[in-house]
Design an enzyme around this catalytic site. Sequence first.
Site, PDB file in Angstrom:
ATOM      1  N   GLU A 121       0.832  -1.217   0.000  1.00  0.00           N
ATOM      2  CA  GLU A 121       0.000   0.000   0.000  1.00  0.00           C
ATOM      3  C   GLU A 121       0.864   1.264   0.000  1.00  0.00           C
ATOM      4  OE1 GLU A 121      -2.498  -1.421   3.314  1.00  0.00           O
ATOM      5  OE2 GLU A 121      -4.193  -0.915   2.026  1.00  0.00           O
ATOM      6  N   GLU A 143      -4.400  -9.557   2.941  1.00  0.00           N
ATOM      7  CA  GLU A 143      -5.188  -9.326   4.153  1.00  0.00           C
ATOM      8  C   GLU A 143      -6.398 -10.245   4.275  1.00  0.00           C
ATOM      9  OE1 GLU A 143      -3.762  -7.046   2.380  1.00  0.00           O
ATOM     10  OE2 GLU A 143      -3.076  -5.368   3.606  1.00  0.00           O
TER      11      GLU A 143
END
Length: 728
Positions: A121, A143
């Site tokens: 990210e 995730e």
Amino acid sequence: MSEQAVRYEIDAEGIATIWLDDPISSANTMNADYIESMETVISDLENDCGNDKAKGVVIASAKKTFFAGGDLEVLHTLTPDQAGEAFSMVEKVKNQLRRLETCGVPVVAAINGTALGGGLEIALAAHRRIAVNDRNLKLGLPEVSLGLLPGGGGITRLVRMFGIQSALMDWLLQGQQRNPEAALKKWLVDKLVDSPDQLLPAAHAWLKGNAEGPESHLQPWDRDGYKIPGGTPASPELAAILPSFPANLRKQLKGADFPAPRAIMAVAVEGAQVDFDTASRIESRYFAKLVVGHNAKDMTKAFFFDLQSIGSDDLRPASVDKFSAKRVGVLGAGMMGAGIAYACATRGVDVILKDVSAENAEQGKAYTQTLLEKKVSKGRMTEEARDEILARINATEDASSLADCDVIIEAVFENAELKGKVFAEIEEVVGADALLCSNTSTLPITDLASRTKRPADFIGMHFFSPVDKMKLVELIVGEETSPATLAHAIDVVQQIGKLPIVVNDSRGFFTSRVFGTYVLEGAAMVEEGLDPVVVDRAGTKAGFPSGPLTLLDEVTLSLPRHVAEEARKAAESEGTVAPETPGLSVLDKMVDDYGREGRAAGKGFYEYQDGARTRMWPELRTIFAPEVPAQVSAEDIADRFLFAMAIDTARCFENNVITSSAAANIGSIFGIGFPPNRGGAAQFVENYPGGMGEFVKRADVLADTYGERFRPSEWLRERAVAGQGLGS
Ligand code: NAI
């Protein structure tokens, strides 16, 4: 070394470098130090951009990996009343990244090592990503496999880079991890360099050349006229296919309830209808809800903490030197032996694959060839690599060829006399220090060991089918197995890239025994008159990868019968009574009266034509139809499956068959399909909503309604009262 987790430098030419360099840990994570030092770094950068000093920014890592991701140690401790704090924390992280991508100069991420989750990210907030072309380097947002969602802007940015559909399918819903070459093909990275020393020069060259023109300091979504690729939910093309997304997801999850993929889809769709900053806040809101929830706790425990613990040397007897197998002798080239040979050879270990005839042995070797050919045809392996691996397997019928093997793994038919005979033959040939392992799935290890001259060197090494896909190996310690044998067996399992769990000898060990409770519960429901189609589907709905009847057909109906028979024998010799096994009479009848052994026999609970399953055997409904069929709610059906396994897992702890919760969780998820969203069979008990006391209460209700097999033992009750968990 600097004390800052993130450092800022700027050179004479105005190239700023943001160094990710956690001073305490060997990997960078988004911990409090990161957030705090990033705040200072971004302010410094903004200052330098404001007074025109900075011309471009490189984000680089001083570690071997680029960035490991969120700090799971912290996230795991968040309680439901801390959702607000989780929201603020993640908002702070993404606010910093937003300031970075809008600082006014081009930003390039120089990816030197693996960048997963929060790490990727950070890189997504750069305007360009350059990575070292190293096959071991992984990029992705995994995730979802921890019951979480990428909350650092990952969903919001990927949707804007690739469109909703590609972002979800290629990266988000399954948390795919790709090497740099694959990531380049999917446009996640922009350029590859061959070696780490070319990375910073390539980043600098791009910044100095400002290669993409005057807008290279703007993300596509910050440029005028930007539109989300593939459209937004309001556009007719996407609106037409959007309703199929949740339906496909439900199908993919086979009806099971996994909150994370649902939340990821919601963030992608809701976020695509609003501006970037609003979308980003929607993402934070969903993240905060997930991260404090039960499911994320269970999945993070299993797929992060437990896996880490299994991979460490915690259970390995410490005083024993590390062992590395050079040549493994595999006895029996059937389904399992062939798979074990493949697993060893692909990890660089020489294999002598022996069967009763050269033809059988060659057939076993051909299995490896078939698997490798598939890789070659898909471009995942070179022909040279294929030939090298194949050359490592020597197929033979001659026992004397095993003379130089330092490990023997036996995988002949499931018969104690035969296994004893095979080991006796081999002991005459191999060196006196060769490790002796049996892949038996049900026969007591202590008994098999006693048939050899060296019971201290003997251990159960239980692989799972298909061996090339299943990572788990259950090591079974017999009464006389020495610590050195256990340590060496752990080393061998890790050497061939598998996950070892260690259990003590007992009927059915840990996995076969607990697995038996699930499939027998399914058979018991058939006997009670429940619709077999409903029973099988209820398994996948509860989160198991396959329904119990499907699984019975796959493993053969004989497997649980063997386990039950071993239990009966063990109980007889101890003067006790074997645990009740409802459903067993269904299997007995299916096999003894109708010859329906399972898929391999071409008939079981299902019918098969040319190997393909056609339909449920229609006569099931008439043969096992009681006068008054039972009525069982969907909730009770699911709980019967879960509690049958969990109660038996607790018994395994009580009887010292297994001692570590991590082993029980990993063993139950990776070996026998316990629903991964529950974090494993031990976690299901230990982290039951409301506590272990509530688990005991619910088990009592099931015992009152469906039978004593659900009744918690005194030991479990005491543990629950003491809030002690199952493991030592
Ligand atoms: P299989 O029937 O496919 O293969 C057994 C092989 O052993 C045959 O090729 C046979 O010719 C060979 N064999 C028999 N006597 C031999 C001897 N004296 N010397 C050398 N080879 C001999 O059986 P499978 O499924 O591979 O199972 C093997 C063992 O693995 C059994 O103990 C089974 O319980 C265990 N196991 C099986 C699993 C499964 O899913 N099938 C899973 C885990 C363990």
